[in-house]
Design an enzyme around this catalytic site. Structure first.
Site, PDB file in Angstrom:
ATOM      1  N   GLU A 440       0.379  -4.047  -0.485  1.00 51.70           N
ATOM      2  CA  GLU A 440      -0.858  -3.784   0.268  1.00 51.70           C
ATOM      3  C   GLU A 440      -1.246  -2.309   0.206  1.00 51.70           C
ATOM      4  O   GLU A 440      -1.814  -1.761   1.158  1.00 51.70           O
ATOM      5  CB  GLU A 440      -0.733  -4.249   1.722  1.00 51.70           C
ATOM      6  CG  GLU A 440      -0.421  -5.716   1.881  1.00 51.70           C
ATOM      7  CD  GLU A 440      -1.344  -6.628   1.108  1.00 51.70           C
ATOM      8  OE1 GLU A 440      -2.495  -6.225   0.827  1.00 51.70           O
ATOM      9  OE2 GLU A 440      -0.923  -7.739   0.758  1.00 51.70           O
ATOM     10  N   GLY A 441      -0.957  -1.685  -0.905  1.00 50.36           N
ATOM     11  CA  GLY A 441      -1.241  -0.256  -1.078  1.00 50.36           C
ATOM     12  C   GLY A 441      -0.008   0.541  -0.726  1.00 50.36           C
ATOM     13  O   GLY A 441       0.446   0.528   0.420  1.00 50.36           O
TER      14      GLY A 441
END
Length: 596
Positions: A440-441
């Site tokens: 998610e980053g």
């Protein structure tokens, strides 16, 4: 064997003293969400996590998922646990009653997510991904799509995924190649390959809804040309039941360092039928709904790991006999003293505890503002709460997952050699926690988001949602001599944060590398101050409770002592972080690429 008990007492303290949980029932639609109901729900959720999910954590890690000819089977017991989970309504806890949800506040779901992730992070991936798909579809799907698919996501009979990453495109989604061609009947033929797709294929539900980023034939280049499509594994028939198999298949599953009971898949789409979600070429806007919710959820995953790691470290330290206390024997009736008497062991335990309890308070506050941003009748209050959530999202994701990994490593260290072997369970927490700092980053991406987007957005308006209340609280508390040992160190760290913010804003305008080189240190500094703010507020609440004679006196006294440890032993990291930020980009950027 590992242990876990949901921290209900601490959750109640945080919700009452930091959030003011009684305020939730004043929000439209939440009238029945009284504190009594919320705590009753969380107590029942804790039982499911402790008694159903936690016993499967180690066995699920040992067995992992099985892949054969495109079919994925989850470990033994997962299907039965999932059926129990959804049958009790936990999947739809915070979903709209119009689609079969229970309509409880997002804050309640945030607290439940911590319990789930402590008990069994791999299991939590499946309902977590479905909730993310629900959020995106609810906000951007057409009325027809919502009516057809949301009730199935809410009741858990169908699940959802996020299909973003491709073999050549991770964070840089602007270069994805998956294409979507209009089929002439309102649907699209989606073709491409996605990798690292959590819960992409499994045996828990009768259907899986994939939310897929793809390009239309005439799409502009870059992220401006990305659209979002809903692509089911099975095409629903006229009655809404799973019909023929769609053109989507799992090509393989990844063999991973951790979260082994969560299926991470390569998904191949071959002219798979799908439907547009939102507007053409506006898919990133819809996907960010999922991504931002997922980043907060991943932060809570870090918190969940931190809590269960701390519990196991503390339990082991109190039972493991080794050596004698430096000041003399503490337990003469035993062959040795428990290792909890040793200062370094206590330092480790208190580090994990102070970070975890501070993060829980901050996470709860962000969860509350999610509800205010959605439900408050005053548009200004909704906007201000939304801005606070936007600002804190990269901090929650990065800081909490760093804390989770650090606490898991502390648990291994406290266990010594026994922590390095599988049977005690704590080495699994290290392996499971590691991915949370990546997906998610990555946490580096979160830091860039903070300094590159959030700091300068609307001339620093988002920053005011944090800086103003902290400054106001410190100004009042600095006048109280009894709070000096807590307020003064926080005020000094806050001043450094303000100074670092001004420096990054000034230098970053001239040279983006200056802001980027300081980003990770800046996020950590920001996070330490945010946790310090939470600890200051918890000290005041604990002392007030002690003065009134309310509650568990030992619990409240320990809150004050843990706050003292935080401001004396952990918050001073802000000094070193400030120095590294002030050093600028040159020590990082003066190397030639070829020198690496």
């Amino acid at each position: 064997m590992p242990v876990y008990k949901a921290p209900l007492q601490d959750v109640r303290f945080v919700l009452e003293s930091i959030v003011g949980v009684e305020r939730l029932s004043a929000l439209p639609g939440y009238e029945e969400a009284t504190p009594d109901l919320i705590f009753q729900v969380l107590e029942e959720g804790a039982k499911v996590c402790e008694e159903v999910l936690f016993p499967l954590n180690q066995s699920g890690d040992a067995e992992g998922c099985h892949y054969e000819n495109g079919v994925v089977r989850t470990p033994r017991g997962f299907k039965e646990a999932y059926d129990t989970y959804v049958a009790a309504g936990w999947q739809g806890l915070s979903c709209d009653p119009a689609y079969g949800g229970q309509g409880l506040p997002k804050l309640v779901n945030t607290m439940l997510e911590e319990f789930v992730c402590s008990a069994n992070l791999s299991f939590g991936m499946y309902p977590g991904l479905s909730l993310g798909a629900y959020n995106a579809l609810e906000m951007y799907g057409s009325d027809e799509l919502k009516a057809r698919f949301l009730p199935k996501l809410v009741d858990g009979t169908w699940s959802g995924t996020m299909c973003l990453t491709e073999p050549h495109a991770g964070t840089d989604l602007g270069i994805i190649r998956t294409k979507a061609v209009p089929a002439g009947d309102g649907s699209y033929a989606v073709t491409g390959t996605k990798i690292f797709i959590s819960a992409g294929e499994h045996d828990l539900t009768e259907n899986i809804l994939h939310l897929v980023l793809a390009r239309l034939p005439d799409a502009p280049a870059g992220t401006r040309g990305i659209s979002l499509f809903l692509v089911p594994k099975f095409l629903p028939d006229a009655a809404g039941r799973p019909g023929p198999r769609n053109g989507v298949a799992c090509g393989s599953i990844e063999h991973k360092m951790g979260i082994k009971a969560s299926s991470t898949c390569v998904m191949n789409f071959e002219e798979a039928r799908g439907w547009l979600v939102g507007e053409p070429n506006k898919g990133m806007r819809a996907m960010f709904v999922m991504m931002n919710a997922a980043r907060l959820a991943v932060g809570i995953q870090g918190l969940g790991i931190a809590e269960v790691a701390y519990q196991n470290a503390a339990a082991y330290a109190k039972e493991r006999l080794q050596g004698r206390a430096l000041k003399g024997t503490r337990f003469p009736d035993k062959p040795a003293d428990p290792i909890v008497v040793h200062p370094d062991v206590r330092r480790n335990l208190l580090t994990a505890r102070a970070y975890t309890e501070g993060a829980r308070a901050l996470g709860a506050l962000v969860g509350y503002h999610l509800d205010v941003a959605e439900r408050h009748p005053d548009p200004r209050q909704r906007r201000e709460s939304d801005e606070f959530v936007q600002l804190m999202t990269p901090i929650v994701k990065a800081l909490f997952t760093d804390i989770g990994f650090e606490s898991a490593n502390i648990a291994v260290q406290v266990h010594g050699g026994h922590g390095f072997i599988w049977e005690t369970g704590v080495e699994q927490y290290v392996r499971d926690a590691r991915i949370t700092q990546i997906y998610e980053g990555t946490n580096g991406i979160q830091a860039l988001d903070l300094v590159g987007r959030k700091l300068g957005q609307d001339m620093g308006r988002l920053l005011r949602r944090f800086f103003h209340p902290v400054a106001a609280e410190l100004q009042a508390d600095m006048e109280d001599d009894s709070l000096a040992e807590f307020a003064l160190p926080l005020a000094k760290a806050f001043a450094k944060l303000q100074q670092a913010t001004a420096l990054i804003a000034q230098k970053g305008l001239k040279d983006p590398d200056e802001a980027a080189a300081a980003a990770s240190d800046y996020l950590r500094l920001f996070g330490l101050v945010a946790l310090g703010w939470m600890w200051l507020r918890m000290v005041k609440a604990a002392r007030a409770g002690l003065e009134r004679g309310d509650g568990d006196a030992a619990f409240l006294d320990n809150k004050v002592k843990t706050a003292r440890f935080y401001v004396a032993k952990l918050l001073p990291q802000s000094n070193a972080l400030f120095v590294t930020i002030m050093a600028g980009a040159k020590p990082v950027m003066e190397f030639e690429d070829s020198a690496f």
